[in-house]
Design a protein around this motif. Structure first.
Motif, short mmCIF file in Angstrom:
data_model
loop_
_atom_site.label_atom_id
_atom_site.label_comp_id
_atom_site.label_asym_id
_atom_site.label_seq_id
_atom_site.Cartn_x
_atom_site.Cartn_y
_atom_site.Cartn_z
N ALA A 196 0.83 -1.20 0.00
CA ALA A 196 0.00 0.00 0.00
C ALA A 196 0.86 1.26 0.00
O ALA A 196 0.53 2.26 0.63
N ALA B 73 -4.45 0.00 3.95
CA ALA B 73 -4.91 -0.03 2.57
C ALA B 73 -6.36 0.39 2.54
O ALA B 73 -7.18 -0.11 3.30
N GLY C 92 -9.25 -3.11 0.02
CA GLY C 92 -8.68 -4.45 0.15
C GLY C 92 -8.72 -5.26 -1.13
O GLY C 92 -8.13 -6.32 -1.22
N ILE D 38 -4.50 -4.29 -3.35
CA ILE D 38 -3.44 -3.72 -2.53
C ILE D 38 -2.12 -3.88 -3.27
O ILE D 38 -1.71 -4.99 -3.56
N LYS E 49 -0.63 -6.82 -7.40
CA LYS E 49 -1.77 -6.33 -6.63
C LYS E 49 -2.51 -7.52 -6.07
O LYS E 49 -2.80 -8.47 -6.79
N LEU F 153 -0.67 -5.11 7.79
CA LEU F 153 -1.49 -4.26 6.96
C LEU F 153 -2.91 -4.16 7.50
O LEU F 153 -3.53 -5.14 7.86
N VAL G 34 -6.74 -3.12 6.67
CA VAL G 34 -7.56 -3.02 5.47
C VAL G 34 -8.88 -2.35 5.82
O VAL G 34 -9.63 -2.83 6.67
#
Lengths: 102, 159
Positions: B64, B76, B79, B82, B123, B150, B152
């Motif tokens: 991200a 991010a 979702g 990402i 991605k 991460l 989301v």
């Protein structure tokens, strides 16, 4: 499949986009009630002048219409050479794409 | 049981379809099917490499668009896509990406070849906040890794 390949300072940079739904098992179950309807790219590779330059096995967790960026050594290749990419999905469909190295 | 059978049949068909096009390349979905059905990250890594012991160095990872910095958490917004970038200077044999927020753990496995410059960007989608782990299998047989936590905001697997 969209591919852009650029040779710069002995390294070829490639940006590619595959058009694919990349449907996960959960999404398939929600949509059709059958997990086996899931379909996603499972393998993708690139060759240039018959040499494999990129090779990956993938799962359903790549995004929809996934984008791949990768680089490879360009000494053995020159501008104008054709880069071929192929993906295979879970249902066995394949798609090819090609682009000239710029 | 039925699903298992179906999978086997599809994988077999896939192997047949893939082999003529790229004789040298290894399809890890066929050669290591357990990796792709493992639900936990550790199980998947074990199925792939036989161990979960890795050395946390030599691999750069950012997700991200937030640079990897141990202890910080990237967020991010979507979702469903990402961006995950990673690179390594280590002489590698394979590179694998895992995450622990989706039903299964494996995302992708790269087979490195003599032309590879190990700098990739993909991605991915993640349903919930979780951890992304990139493992590089060096030609020296050791495993090197980098992890990125991460957050989301909006899950990517709802469709």
């Amino acid at each position: 499949m969209k591919i852009k390949a650029k040779l710069k300072k002995g390294v070829v940079s490639v940006k590619a986009m595959a058009k694919h739904d990349m449907m996960t098992y959960n999404q398939a179950e929600k949509k059709t009630g059958n997990k086996d309807d899931a379909n996603f790219i499972t393998h993708i590779s690139a060759t240039c002048n018959g040499e494999t330059v990129f090779d990956m096995s993938t799962s359903q967790f790549l995004s929809k219409n996934p984008i791949f960026k990768f680089k490879f050594k360009g000494e053995a290749f020159k501008k104008g050479d054709k880069l071929l990419m192929t993906w295979t999905d879970r249902k066995g469909n394949t798609e090819n794409g090609k682009s000239k190295i710029k | 049981m039925q699903r298992r059978q179906f999978l086997n049949i599809t994988l077999g068909a896939l192997a047949l379809a893939v082999v003529p096009a790229s004789v040298k390349a290894e399809d890890f979905r066929t050669s290591k099917p357990a990796v792709w059905s493992a639900h936990k990250m550790d199980d998947a890594i074990k199925a792939m490499y036989g161990t979960t012991t890795t050395i946390e160095k030599g691999v750069k990872l950012s997700a991200a668009n937030v640079a990897f910095d141990a202890g910080t958490m990237a967020t991010a917004a979507n979702g469903g896509a990402i961006p995950v970038d990673f690179s390594t200077k280590i002489e590698a044999k394979t590179i694998a990406v895992f995450q622990d927020s989706n039903p299964e753990s494996a995302v992708c496995v790269y087979e490195v070849n003599k032309y590879s410059v190990n700098n990739y960007s993909i991605k991915i989608k993640m349903a919930n906040p979780g951890t992304i782990k990139v493992i590089v299998e060096g030609t020296d047989g050791k495993l090197y890794s980098a992890t990125q936590k991460l957050n989301v905001a909006k899950g990517g697997c709802e469709g």
